[in-house]
Write an enzyme that holds these catalytic residues in place. Structure first.
Site, PDB file in Angstrom:
ATOM      1  N   GLU A 178      37.497  41.418  41.433  1.00  0.00           N
ATOM      2  CA  GLU A 178      37.351  41.283  39.988  1.00  0.00           C
ATOM      3  C   GLU A 178      38.354  42.209  39.302  1.00  0.00           C
ATOM      4  OE1 GLU A 178      35.337  42.357  36.109  1.00  0.00           O
ATOM      5  OE2 GLU A 178      35.661  43.646  37.839  1.00  0.00           O
ATOM      6  N   LYS A 180      38.511  44.756  37.467  1.00  0.00           N
ATOM      7  CA  LYS A 180      38.378  46.208  37.399  1.00  0.00           C
ATOM      8  C   LYS A 180      38.389  46.869  38.774  1.00  0.00           C
ATOM      9  CE  LYS A 180      34.511  45.836  35.036  1.00  0.00           C
ATOM     10  NZ  LYS A 180      34.499  44.396  34.699  1.00  0.00           N
ATOM     11  N   LYS A 181      38.490  46.076  39.824  1.00  0.00           N
ATOM     12  CA  LYS A 181      38.331  46.622  41.174  1.00  0.00           C
ATOM     13  C   LYS A 181      39.634  47.241  41.692  1.00  0.00           C
ATOM     14  CE  LYS A 181      33.975  45.674  41.602  1.00  0.00           C
ATOM     15  NZ  LYS A 181      33.615  45.021  40.341  1.00  0.00           N
ATOM     16  N   LEU A 182      39.590  47.722  42.928  1.00  0.00           N
ATOM     17  CA  LEU A 182      40.717  48.446  43.514  1.00  0.00           C
ATOM     18  C   LEU A 182      41.965  47.577  43.609  1.00  0.00           C
ATOM     19  CD1 LEU A 182      38.427  50.012  46.179  1.00  0.00           C
ATOM     20  CD2 LEU A 182      39.729  51.363  44.548  1.00  0.00           C
TER      21      LEU A 182
END
Length: 379
Positions: A178, A180-182
């Site tokens: 998603e 906002k993920k790494l």
């Protein structure tokens, strides 16, 4: 300043990769998805990797393929995003919420043992913020009980933990891409396992029950060596529309190549935060961050002055959040078992700070400066 809480790290490489999909006029489930699965599998060192449109889909299908008894119980962290528990409900199973370890805020092994009953069939263990829950204890204990383990790795990308990668301790690991993920594919997820038999129906489950390579099939439409049945398929399982597409996978391939550097940047930021808060009396790191060994999606602090800190940082252009409201406090889950006083008490103190791989030293130093200014005011 105006410092964002989260943001993806994009460059011209991602645009070029997307342009390649346009040039081929193929943006659905295709060869990019196959290649992304192959490279993720190599990165993690697992037997199977299936790309999906979200980690929520991965969690749903992870439990679905286990064919657990309907109405049986699944133990899950209370302090996590909703998907960890809604995946349980999607499968007509019953969530039982496990409290947090007071130090790491991951799953408490002691509370897990206390809440286990004979009608429990599985555990969804979350590596909260990216810090490992004690899967070295949980997984052997679960095997003794004959229950399955799903690792929710939405906040991590599978670093080594006690000789094995996070996500490969249990029966299935689920990862998130998603925004906002790494790393990101916009939205997206990956389901991984070393048990090929367990996940053998996964590609059919992700694509409305059809276990067929859409890309290879399309190549046969004008192949005159193939008979007229090139289009034929069968549906033998009740599937879902959960597949990743080539547009997302094209971004994922570029992001995967950048992942080590992005993780290194994030780890450097966390180290600056931790070191910068050593003298603070009222604002402390949320957990014992170890950025040299693990990768974290969330950096947060604990403070008795949660709302005051949020408003103070807002006034100075620093975005904040709170990850998460314990699921035991959400209306949807009120009727389910699991008193979790540690998670609920921690929630009253948690403030999430900016963390992404494009944060500059100037921005990090500014946030630390404001945190120490706040601490001096409230000490």
């Amino acid at each position: 300043m105006n410092i964002r809480l989260f943001k993806p790290s994009f460059g011209d490489e991602e645009l070029t990769a997307v342009q390649g999909c346009f040039d081929r006029s193929w943006v659905g489930l295709g060869n990019n998805v196959n290649e992304f699965e192959k490279q993720w599998k190599e990165k993690l060192g697992c037997e199977e990797a299936i790309a999906l449109n979200s980690a929520t889909a991965a969690l749903h299908l992870a439990l679905a393929c286990m064919k657990l008894p309907k109405g049986s119980k699944v133990l899950v962290n209370a302090l996590t995003f909703a998907s960890s528990a809604t995946a349980i409900l999607y499968n007509d199973l019953v969530p039982v919420f496990v409290d947090s370890d007071p130090e790491t805020l991951g799953m408490s092994f002691e509370d897990l043992q206390a809440k286990y009953t004979d009608d429990c069939s599985a555990i969804v263990v979350v590596h909260y913020s990216g810090h490992p829950s004690p899967v070295d204890k949980i997984v052997p204990w679960a095997k003794e009980k004959g229950i399955k383990v799903v690792e929710d790795c939405a906040h991590t990308t599978g670093p080594m933990y006690k000789g094995k990668r996070l996500g490969l301790w249990g029966d299935i690991g689920c990862y998130s891409f998603e925004e906002k993920k790494l790393m990101t594919t916009g939205d997206g997820g990956m389901l991984c396992s070393n048990d090929s038999e367990l996940v053998k129906d996964m590609k059919a489950l992700r694509w409305v029950g059809i276990d067929k390579d859409n890309w290879k099939t399309a190549q046969k439409y004008t192949d005159n060596s193939v008979d007229s049945m090139h289009w034929f398929y069968e549906i033998s399982v009740l599937g879902f529309k959960y597949n990743m597409n080539d547009l997302a996978a094209s971004i994922g391939l570029v992001q995967l190549a950048k992942l080590d550097q992005m993780n290194q940047n994030r780890s450097g930021t966390i180290r600056k935060y931790v070191d910068g808060l050593v003298s603070s009396k009222t604002v402390k790191p949320m957990l014992p961050y170890n950025p040299e060994d693990f990768v974290y999606q969330v950096f947060a602090v604990r403070t008795k002055y949660k709302h005051e800190l949020i408003l103070f940082l807002k006034e100075h252009g620093v975005a904040t959040g709170c990850h998460y409201t314990p699921l035991t406090m959400q209306p949807l889950f009120e009727k389910y078992e699991g008193e979790c006083p540690i998670a609920e008490a921690a929630y009253e103190e948690l403030v999430t700070l900016p963390l992404h791989s494009d944060l500059t030293d100037e921005e990090v130093n500014y946030v630390i400066e404001k945190l120490l200014e706040f601490d001096a005011k409230y000490s």
